[in-house]
Design a protein around this motif. Structure first.
Motif, PDB file in Angstrom:
ATOM      1  N   THR A 236       0.829  -1.207   0.000  1.00  0.00           N
ATOM      2  CA  THR A 236       0.000   0.000   0.000  1.00  0.00           C
ATOM      3  C   THR A 236       0.860   1.252   0.000  1.00  0.00           C
ATOM      4  N   LYS A 237       1.914   1.245   0.810  1.00  0.00           N
ATOM      5  CA  LYS A 237       2.795   2.409   0.879  1.00  0.00           C
ATOM      6  C   LYS A 237       3.407   2.714  -0.485  1.00  0.00           C
ATOM      7  N   ILE A 238       3.907   1.691  -1.163  1.00  0.00           N
ATOM      8  CA  ILE A 238       4.561   1.912  -2.450  1.00  0.00           C
ATOM      9  C   ILE A 238       3.552   2.331  -3.517  1.00  0.00           C
ATOM     10  N   MET A 239       2.399   1.679  -3.515  1.00  0.00           N
ATOM     11  CA  MET A 239       1.404   1.952  -4.562  1.00  0.00           C
ATOM     12  C   MET A 239       0.698   3.292  -4.387  1.00  0.00           C
ATOM     13  N   THR A 240       0.824   3.892  -3.217  1.00  0.00           N
ATOM     14  CA  THR A 240       0.183   5.195  -2.994  1.00  0.00           C
ATOM     15  C   THR A 240       1.194   6.330  -2.894  1.00  0.00           C
ATOM     16  N   THR A 241       2.479   6.018  -3.049  1.00  0.00           N
ATOM     17  CA  THR A 241       3.516   7.054  -2.997  1.00  0.00           C
ATOM     18  C   THR A 241       3.689   7.674  -4.374  1.00  0.00           C
ATOM     19  N   ALA A 242       3.585   8.985  -4.441  1.00  0.00           N
ATOM     20  CA  ALA A 242       3.756   9.693  -5.711  1.00  0.00           C
ATOM     21  C   ALA A 242       5.209  10.119  -5.876  1.00  0.00           C
ATOM     22  N   ASP A 243       5.675  10.070  -7.104  1.00  0.00           N
ATOM     23  CA  ASP A 243       6.994  10.599  -7.422  1.00  0.00           C
ATOM     24  C   ASP A 243       7.002  12.085  -7.060  1.00  0.00           C
ATOM     25  N   PRO A 244       7.880  12.521  -6.158  1.00  0.00           N
ATOM     26  CA  PRO A 244       7.873  13.930  -5.740  1.00  0.00           C
ATOM     27  C   PRO A 244       8.177  14.913  -6.869  1.00  0.00           C
ATOM     28  N   GLU A 245       8.743  14.427  -7.962  1.00  0.00           N
ATOM     29  CA  GLU A 245       9.068  15.318  -9.074  1.00  0.00           C
ATOM     30  C   GLU A 245       7.962  15.404 -10.118  1.00  0.00           C
ATOM     31  N   THR A 246       7.247  14.301 -10.336  1.00  0.00           N
ATOM     32  CA  THR A 246       6.237  14.281 -11.398  1.00  0.00           C
ATOM     33  C   THR A 246       4.816  14.083 -10.891  1.00  0.00           C
ATOM     34  N   GLY A 247       4.685  13.580  -9.662  1.00  0.00           N
ATOM     35  CA  GLY A 247       3.363  13.274  -9.133  1.00  0.00           C
ATOM     36  C   GLY A 247       2.827  11.924  -9.571  1.00  0.00           C
ATOM     37  N   ASP A 248       3.577  11.192 -10.403  1.00  0.00           N
ATOM     38  CA  ASP A 248       3.136   9.886 -10.892  1.00  0.00           C
ATOM     39  C   ASP A 248       3.199   8.841  -9.780  1.00  0.00           C
ATOM     40  N   ILE A 249       2.343   7.835  -9.886  1.00  0.00           N
ATOM     41  CA  ILE A 249       2.421   6.653  -9.035  1.00  0.00           C
ATOM     42  C   ILE A 249       2.550   5.434  -9.936  1.00  0.00           C
ATOM     43  N   PHE A 250       2.928   4.305  -9.354  1.00  0.00           N
ATOM     44  CA  PHE A 250       3.016   3.060 -10.121  1.00  0.00           C
ATOM     45  C   PHE A 250       1.611   2.598 -10.511  1.00  0.00           C
ATOM     46  N   ASP A 251       1.439   2.185 -11.771  1.00  0.00           N
ATOM     47  CA  ASP A 251       0.214   1.476 -12.110  1.00  0.00           C
ATOM     48  C   ASP A 251       0.406  -0.001 -11.754  1.00  0.00           C
ATOM     49  N   VAL A 252      -0.624  -0.795 -11.944  1.00  0.00           N
ATOM     50  CA  VAL A 252      -0.567  -2.193 -11.518  1.00  0.00           C
ATOM     51  C   VAL A 252       0.544  -2.952 -12.231  1.00  0.00           C
ATOM     52  N   ASP A 253       0.689  -2.742 -13.545  1.00  0.00           N
ATOM     53  CA  ASP A 253       1.721  -3.467 -14.294  1.00  0.00           C
ATOM     54  C   ASP A 253       3.121  -3.105 -13.800  1.00  0.00           C
ATOM     55  N   GLU A 254       3.348  -1.827 -13.517  1.00  0.00           N
ATOM     56  CA  GLU A 254       4.656  -1.429 -12.991  1.00  0.00           C
ATOM     57  C   GLU A 254       4.892  -2.044 -11.620  1.00  0.00           C
ATOM     58  N   MET A 255       3.851  -2.113 -10.821  1.00  0.00           N
ATOM     59  CA  MET A 255       3.988  -2.673  -9.482  1.00  0.00           C
ATOM     60  C   MET A 255       4.305  -4.157  -9.535  1.00  0.00           C
ATOM     61  N   VAL A 256       3.785  -4.856 -10.524  1.00  0.00           N
ATOM     62  CA  VAL A 256       4.103  -6.283 -10.672  1.00  0.00           C
ATOM     63  C   VAL A 256       5.607  -6.471 -10.827  1.00  0.00           C
ATOM     64  N   ASP A 257       6.240  -5.634 -11.648  1.00  0.00           N
ATOM     65  CA  ASP A 257       7.693  -5.712 -11.815  1.00  0.00           C
ATOM     66  C   ASP A 257       8.405  -5.518 -10.483  1.00  0.00           C
ATOM     67  N   GLN A 258       7.945  -4.528  -9.701  1.00  0.00           N
ATOM     68  CA  GLN A 258       8.621  -4.240  -8.437  1.00  0.00           C
ATOM     69  C   GLN A 258       8.384  -5.350  -7.416  1.00  0.00           C
ATOM     70  N   VAL A 259       7.169  -5.894  -7.355  1.00  0.00           N
ATOM     71  CA  VAL A 259       6.911  -6.985  -6.424  1.00  0.00           C
ATOM     72  C   VAL A 259       7.776  -8.194  -6.775  1.00  0.00           C
ATOM     73  N   ALA A 260       7.991  -8.421  -8.063  1.00  0.00           N
ATOM     74  CA  ALA A 260       8.835  -9.544  -8.481  1.00  0.00           C
ATOM     75  C   ALA A 260      10.247  -9.397  -7.923  1.00  0.00           C
ATOM     76  N   ILE A 261      10.809  -8.187  -7.961  1.00  0.00           N
ATOM     77  CA  ILE A 261      12.168  -8.031  -7.430  1.00  0.00           C
ATOM     78  C   ILE A 261      12.160  -8.028  -5.907  1.00  0.00           C
ATOM     79  N   PHE A 262      11.074  -7.515  -5.275  1.00  0.00           N
ATOM     80  CA  PHE A 262      11.015  -7.615  -3.815  1.00  0.00           C
ATOM     81  C   PHE A 262      11.014  -9.082  -3.397  1.00  0.00           C
ATOM     82  N   PHE A 263      10.304  -9.899  -4.172  1.00  0.00           N
ATOM     83  CA  PHE A 263      10.265 -11.320  -3.849  1.00  0.00           C
ATOM     84  C   PHE A 263      11.628 -11.956  -4.093  1.00  0.00           C
ATOM     85  N   LEU A 264      12.254 -11.606  -5.212  1.00  0.00           N
ATOM     86  CA  LEU A 264      13.575 -12.158  -5.504  1.00  0.00           C
ATOM     87  C   LEU A 264      14.586 -11.702  -4.465  1.00  0.00           C
TER      88      LEU A 264
END
Length: 450
Positions: A236-264
């Motif tokens: 939840t923390k990662i998926m709701t954190t906005a990039d302080p420079e652009t205001g963007d957040i991860f979409d679901v597909d981007e989050m899948v990539d990050q969860v994969a490396i957190f798991f690895l």
């Protein structure tokens, strides 16, 4: 004198043909003995030049002083992209910087304390699971993998490993881990995109299964975030954190990539370190007794207890030295360089090898020995600063390093509080590099109640 196991020593010089033949078995087994005392070494193939950098000054230059000039080599990505996609582990430049701006806040400040209860619960569950096997020989790597995966699911998605999707993901990852080496043939030979990358049988299938399962968890979490019912965990923390420079957040597909490396990173590396720690404590029972004595202070889940587990922390640090989970990191030059008066061409591969640096016999006293007390010696303090990087260093240091240390120490203390691990009659485990440094045929220990 008892020494921890390591791969068999190779000749001083290994030809390219010998290296490639050994590499197909395991990258650690291919290393010639001279690399454990060399400050730098050159490896030539018909397609590129590779330079092993053991010199602390070179490591500082590459990882700390000029990291933008030495991005991650895509030769590593060739082997890991099917499962990691465009995760922060593989990206470079502006994309990587954006990803870290979003990810890092989840691991800063009091987040470690916030996750303590979940890690405590996983540690208690691991200790109970192992205790149930008292009197038997146990393949401890499998138990460590189960425990580390439990931590990941509890801290990331607030679910224990016996949750249906968590259990499926864990078992799929176990299958993937045994089929995927650190590097594949595309790391040595430049291949056009349409050519097969040399993955072993089942690797792509396991990767696709894992990503499908992770996508389901992530999609469900996004729905909970949208409805305001999401738990306050790392996802939840990662998926709701906005990039302080652009205001963007991860979409679901981007989050899948990050969860994969957190798991690895969070599962594979922690499992490797925990298993080797338990083996080393079985090999050196006097240190195991010290850890067990400290563990008697574990009564209630209070973060303050971590300051009392000093020997346990030193044991875990020493394990990370002898068996760094990620044994080699590969960077690439973006311009001609000069290393130790040697000209280095553009697009050369620069290998930073914790495996060699942590055992370098011109820096460490008794480099192949197990001595958790070394950290308080003058040599140990120097090497901790200059020759110790189990979590990398500089801008690309692992953001979860603090989590890994907390998890490893707490797991060891819980497991050994009431039970002892004892060597069996099986041969000593031989370290090999799959995704992380594991034992060739597993690590078998007998569990005995104290």
């Amino acid at each position: 004198m008892t020494q921890p196991p390591k791969p068999p020593d190779r000749a001083e010089r290994v030809s390219l043909w010998q290296y490639m033949r050994l590499f197909r078995h395991d990258i650690l087994s291919a290393q010639p003995a001279k690399l454990y005392r060399a400050w730098m070494a050159e490896f030539r193939t018909p397609f590129f030049r590779s330079y092993l950098a053991n010199d602390p000054a070179l490591v500082r230059k590459v990882l700390k002083e000029r990291p933008r000039d030495f991005p991650k080599s895509d030769r590593v990505g060739e082997g890991l992209r099917p499962i990691l996609g465009k995760s922060v582990f593989l990206t470079n430049g502006a994309l990587w910087e954006r990803q870290r701006r979003i990810i890092d806040p989840a691991f800063e400040g009091g987040r470690l304390r916030d996750s303590f209860d979940a890690i405590w619960q996983a540690s208690e569950a691991a200790a109970a699971r192992i205790a149930a096997q008292a009197g038997h020989e146990v393949e401890i790597e499998a138990e460590a993998s189960h425990a580390a995966a439990d931590v990941i699911f509890r801290t990331l998605f607030s679910i224990p490993i016996d949750h249906r999707i968590a259990d499926q993901t864990y078992h799929a990852f176990r299958r993937y881990q045994r089929t995927q080496p650190i590097l594949n043939i595309a790391a040595f030979i430049p291949l056009p995109r349409w050519m097969p990358r040399g993955f072993r049988r089942g690797t792509r299938e396991s990767a696709a299964e894992i990503r499908t399962l992770i996508h389901g968890l992530t999609d469900a979490r996004q729905s909970e975030i949208d409805t305001g019912t999401a738990p306050d965990d790392l996802a939840t923390k990662i998926m709701t954190t906005a990039d302080p420079e652009t205001g963007d957040i991860f979409d679901v597909d981007e989050m899948v990539d990050q969860v994969a490396i957190f798991f690895l990173a969070g599962h594979e590396t922690s499992a490797s370190s925990l298993a080797w720690s338990l083996y080393l404590l079985a090999l050196f029972p006097e240190w195991q007794d010290k850890v067990a004595e400290e563990a008697q202070q574990l009564d209630t889940p209070d973060f303050a207890v971590m300051s009392k587990l000093k020997v346990t922390r030193d044991v875990f640090r020493e394990t990370l030295r002898l068996y760094p989970p990620v044994p080699m990191m590969v960077r690439e030059t973006t311009q001609p360089e000069v290393f130790r008066k040697r000209d280095i061409p553009l697009r050369a591969q620069v290998v930073i090898s914790p495996w060699h640096i942590h055992r370098h016999n011109r820096m460490w006293e008794d480099p192949d020995g197990f001595d958790p007390g070394r950290w308080y010696t003058e040599n140990g303090r120097y090497c901790a600063r200059e020759a110790y990087l189990p979590f990398s260093a500089g801008r690309r240091v692992c953001p979860g390093a603090g989590f890994a240390m907390l998890e490893g120490v707490l797991m060891l203390a819980h497991i050994l509080k009431e039970h002892r691990v004892v060597l069996t009659q099986r041969p000593a485990p031989v370290p090999v590099a799959h995704l992380t440094v594991r034992a060739q045929n597993g690590i078998w220990l007998r569990i005995v109640r104290r």
